[in-house]
Design a protein around this motif. Structure first.
Motif, PDB file in Angstrom:
ATOM      1  N   PHE A  74      -3.354   3.146   5.218  1.00 47.65           N
ATOM      2  CA  PHE A  74      -4.219   4.280   4.506  1.00 47.65           C
ATOM      3  C   PHE A  74      -3.567   5.530   4.926  1.00 47.65           C
ATOM      4  O   PHE A  74      -3.662   6.942   4.214  1.00 47.65           O
ATOM      5  CB  PHE A  74      -5.830   4.010   4.781  1.00 47.65           C
ATOM      6  CG  PHE A  74      -6.384   4.414   4.634  1.00 47.65           C
ATOM      7  CD1 PHE A  74      -7.273   4.961   3.204  1.00 47.65           C
ATOM      8  CD2 PHE A  74      -7.106   4.870   5.411  1.00 47.65           C
ATOM      9  CE1 PHE A  74      -8.210   5.311   2.309  1.00 47.65           C
ATOM     10  CE2 PHE A  74      -8.384   5.820   5.171  1.00 47.65           C
ATOM     11  CZ  PHE A  74      -9.074   5.837   3.776  1.00 47.65           C
ATOM     12  N   THR A  77     -10.840  10.044   1.124  1.00 48.94           N
ATOM     13  CA  THR A  77     -10.172   8.660   0.121  1.00 48.94           C
ATOM     14  C   THR A  77     -11.056   7.690   0.706  1.00 48.94           C
ATOM     15  O   THR A  77     -10.959   6.515   0.049  1.00 48.94           O
ATOM     16  CB  THR A  77      -9.136   9.024   1.074  1.00 48.94           C
ATOM     17  OG1 THR A  77      -9.217   9.117   3.221  1.00 48.94           O
ATOM     18  CG2 THR A  77      -8.179  10.067   0.631  1.00 48.94           C
ATOM     19  N   THR A 104       0.270   7.170   4.411  1.00 49.46           N
ATOM     20  CA  THR A 104       0.386   7.687   2.855  1.00 49.46           C
ATOM     21  C   THR A 104      -0.329   9.169   2.534  1.00 49.46           C
ATOM     22  O   THR A 104      -0.636  10.048   0.970  1.00 49.46           O
ATOM     23  CB  THR A 104      -0.032   6.947   1.590  1.00 49.46           C
ATOM     24  OG1 THR A 104      -1.295   6.021   1.850  1.00 49.46           O
ATOM     25  CG2 THR A 104       0.536   5.473   2.221  1.00 49.46           C
ATOM     26  N   TYR A 147      -2.771   9.007  -3.886  1.00 51.93           N
ATOM     27  CA  TYR A 147      -2.839  10.089  -3.278  1.00 51.93           C
ATOM     28  C   TYR A 147      -1.864  11.497  -4.350  1.00 51.93           C
ATOM     29  O   TYR A 147      -2.461  12.177  -4.108  1.00 51.93           O
ATOM     30  CB  TYR A 147      -2.200  10.364  -1.396  1.00 51.93           C
ATOM     31  CG  TYR A 147      -2.700  11.289  -0.502  1.00 51.93           C
ATOM     32  CD1 TYR A 147      -3.593  11.388  -0.805  1.00 51.93           C
ATOM     33  CD2 TYR A 147      -1.911  12.508  -0.730  1.00 51.93           C
ATOM     34  CE1 TYR A 147      -4.330  12.772   0.128  1.00 51.93           C
ATOM     35  CE2 TYR A 147      -2.091  12.983  -0.167  1.00 51.93           C
ATOM     36  CZ  TYR A 147      -3.149  13.621   0.449  1.00 51.93           C
ATOM     37  OH  TYR A 147      -3.385  14.247   1.306  1.00 51.93           O
ATOM     38  N   LEU A 162       0.793  -1.334  -0.252  1.00 54.82           N
ATOM     39  CA  LEU A 162      -0.387   0.247   0.107  1.00 54.82           C
ATOM     40  C   LEU A 162       0.548   1.281  -0.336  1.00 54.82           C
ATOM     41  O   LEU A 162       0.366   2.543  -0.392  1.00 54.82           O
ATOM     42  CB  LEU A 162      -1.008  -0.198   1.352  1.00 54.82           C
ATOM     43  CG  LEU A 162      -2.061  -1.308   1.278  1.00 54.82           C
ATOM     44  CD1 LEU A 162      -3.190  -1.297   2.139  1.00 54.82           C
ATOM     45  CD2 LEU A 162      -2.618  -0.686   0.229  1.00 54.82           C
ATOM     46  N   HIS A 188      -7.496   0.397  -2.681  1.00 54.70           N
ATOM     47  CA  HIS A 188      -6.692  -0.469  -1.932  1.00 54.70           C
ATOM     48  C   HIS A 188      -6.756  -1.087  -0.995  1.00 54.70           C
ATOM     49  O   HIS A 188      -5.954  -2.256  -0.371  1.00 54.70           O
ATOM     50  CB  HIS A 188      -5.759   0.801  -2.004  1.00 54.70           C
ATOM     51  CG  HIS A 188      -5.193   0.971  -3.712  1.00 54.70           C
ATOM     52  ND1 HIS A 188      -5.758  -0.249  -4.532  1.00 54.70           N
ATOM     53  CD2 HIS A 188      -5.358   2.688  -4.499  1.00 54.70           C
ATOM     54  CE1 HIS A 188      -5.320   0.554  -6.032  1.00 54.70           C
ATOM     55  NE2 HIS A 188      -5.158   1.718  -6.029  1.00 54.70           N
ATOM     56  N   MET A 189      -7.385  -0.466   0.385  1.00 48.81           N
ATOM     57  CA  MET A 189      -6.976  -0.462   1.508  1.00 48.81           C
ATOM     58  C   MET A 189      -8.286  -2.026   1.938  1.00 48.81           C
ATOM     59  O   MET A 189      -8.018  -2.383   2.390  1.00 48.81           O
ATOM     60  CB  MET A 189      -7.739   0.699   2.307  1.00 48.81           C
ATOM     61  CG  MET A 189      -7.687   0.487   4.121  1.00 48.81           C
ATOM     62  SD  MET A 189      -7.983   1.131   4.639  1.00 48.81           S
ATOM     63  CE  MET A 189      -9.537   2.229   4.293  1.00 48.81           C
ATOM     64  N   CYS A 216      -1.248   3.099  -2.551  1.00 44.40           N
ATOM     65  CA  CYS A 216      -1.661   4.493  -1.677  1.00 44.40           C
ATOM     66  C   CYS A 216      -1.340   5.272  -2.048  1.00 44.40           C
ATOM     67  O   CYS A 216      -1.933   6.849  -2.259  1.00 44.40           O
ATOM     68  CB  CYS A 216      -2.162   3.827  -0.458  1.00 44.40           C
ATOM     69  SG  CYS A 216      -3.777   3.111  -0.467  1.00 44.40           S
ATOM     70  N   LEU A 264      -7.891   5.178  -3.284  1.00 42.20           N
ATOM     71  CA  LEU A 264      -6.930   5.060  -1.844  1.00 42.20           C
ATOM     72  C   LEU A 264      -7.888   3.656  -0.508  1.00 42.20           C
ATOM     73  O   LEU A 264      -7.299   3.319  -0.289  1.00 42.20           O
ATOM     74  CB  LEU A 264      -6.465   6.594  -0.701  1.00 42.20           C
ATOM     75  CG  LEU A 264      -5.421   6.918  -1.112  1.00 42.20           C
ATOM     76  CD1 LEU A 264      -5.318   7.337  -2.216  1.00 42.20           C
ATOM     77  CD2 LEU A 264      -4.934   7.244  -0.110  1.00 42.20           C
TER      78      LEU A 264
END
Length: 364
Positions: free
Chosen positions: A88, A155, A91, A15, A7, A26-27, A11, A23
């Motif tokens: 998360f 996000t 980033t 970002y 990540l 992805h998390m 992330c 984001l």
């Protein structure tokens, strides 16, 4: 922790490219994958006693370690989720709330650990349960922050089925990320296992485990710098500002090249932490895994075994082997970083970010 470090790339670069809604996707994807991976790991932990005995460890030590590992299983799933939440927020440069939550959890942990270890008669089992409980509390605090804080409104846009799509791309980077981290950490842990085979294993394992935990405590400081380097590099590459990413790394490279090989293990470990953070920010996890494999398993551990068991230096010889591995690792990572074409890395970041862009209106 290793798989979640993917990540840093996904992330961080999303970002920087201002693809904020990605984001959360992805998390969620990372949380799903890490939860699945935690199942076989839990099975291994449940069989720690048998595994240690099969490796030749003293039976009473293996029994105690196996009991502790079983009571630590609940923390395994919490820790996976926690690492995803940390990456998360990190980033996005949201660090202060995480520090507050960690402080609250630590204060709570001291009390809970004291009660479960000394007042309930659970002893080591109580310590393991305290770790699990504290980890879940930290997860809960961070989940509430992500859900209700305005800082995450762009996000975190809610749960989405898109998180279950294209998990292969995440796993493809997460596996070498895990290998990169595990090869280093396991080499340190293997020193404790090897110390159990020395004469007077109770003394040797006690000294080596205390030394390992002391080093791990100090290591948290450069690991924080590693996270900062990873965030800055990935953000700047995602934003198509390779010159800013390069300026941050020049300082690290210059210091790494000038390091004397006789530097202490903690100092060397601090450098490799920062360089590893740069590598994760660029998505070089596979290269990092190869470097760690060669440094620790072709150089460090063989030298450690040679010093400890052939030249009879004991636990000190095991630690000297790790220093040799750190020297090779730092020099390898520094060489790769110096020779990097940052404009090309920025182009790769663009391809990685926009290949997976999901329109905002499709996110539920």
């Amino acid at each position: 922790m290793g798989m979640a470090s993917a990540l840093d790339t996904f992330c961080g670069q999303s970002y920087g490219a201002r693809q904020f809604h990605m984001l959360g996707i992805h998390m969620q994807r990372a949380m799903f994958v890490l939860s699945v991976v935690s199942i076989p790991l839990a099975i291994i932990w449940a069989n720690t006693r048998s595994i240690l005995i099969a490796c030749g460890q003293q039976k009473d030590i293996a029994e105690e370690a196996g009991l502790y590992a079983r009571f630590m299983i609940p923390s395994l799933f919490a820790y996976g989720l926690l690492q995803c939440l940390v990456k998360f927020l990190q980033t996005q440069n949201i660090v202060f709330p995480m520090m507050i939550f960690s402080g609250i959890t630590t204060l709570f942990h001291i009390l809970v650990c004291w009660v479960l270890v000394f007042k309930t008669g659970l002893e080591n089992r109580g310590a393991a349960l305290a770790n699990s409980l504290s980890c879940w509390i930290n997860v809960l605090l961070m989940v509430l922050y992500v859900k209700f804080s305005s800082s995450c409104s762009k996000t975190w846009t809610g749960f989405s089925k898109e998180a279950f799509h294209d998990t292969v791309s995440f796993v493809r980077l997460a596996i070498p990320s895990a290998v990169m981290v595990c090869l280093e950490m396991w080499s340190f842990e293997s020193m404790v296992l090897l110390s159990g085979l020395l004469p007077d294993p109770e003394l040797e394992t006690s000294v080596l485990s205390i030394s390992l935990n002391t080093a791990a405590t100090v290591w948290m400081i450069p690991y924080g710098l590693s996270g900062a380097a990873s965030t800055r590099v990935s953000n700047e590459l995602g934003a198509q500002r390779p010159y800013l990413a390069r300026n941050e790394i020049q300082v690290v490279n210059y210091v790494a090249v000038m390091l004397p090989v006789v530097a202490t293990s903690n100092f060397l470990d601090g450098l490799q932490c920062v360089l590893s953070g740069v590598a994760r920010g660029c998505g070089w996890q596979k290269i990092g895994a190869y470097i760690n494999l060669g440094s620790y398993y072709l150089v460090g551990i063989p030298i450690a075994i040679l010093l400890a068991f052939v030249f009879h230096v004991g636990g000190k010889g095991l630690w000297l082997g790790i220093i040799c591995a750190l020297v090779v690792q730092v020099l390898s990572l520094a060489t790769i970083t110096v020779r990097t074409n940052w404009e090309q890395e920025a182009k790769k970041a663009t391809d990685r970010v926009y290949d997976e862009v999901i329109p905002v209106d499709t996110v539920s």
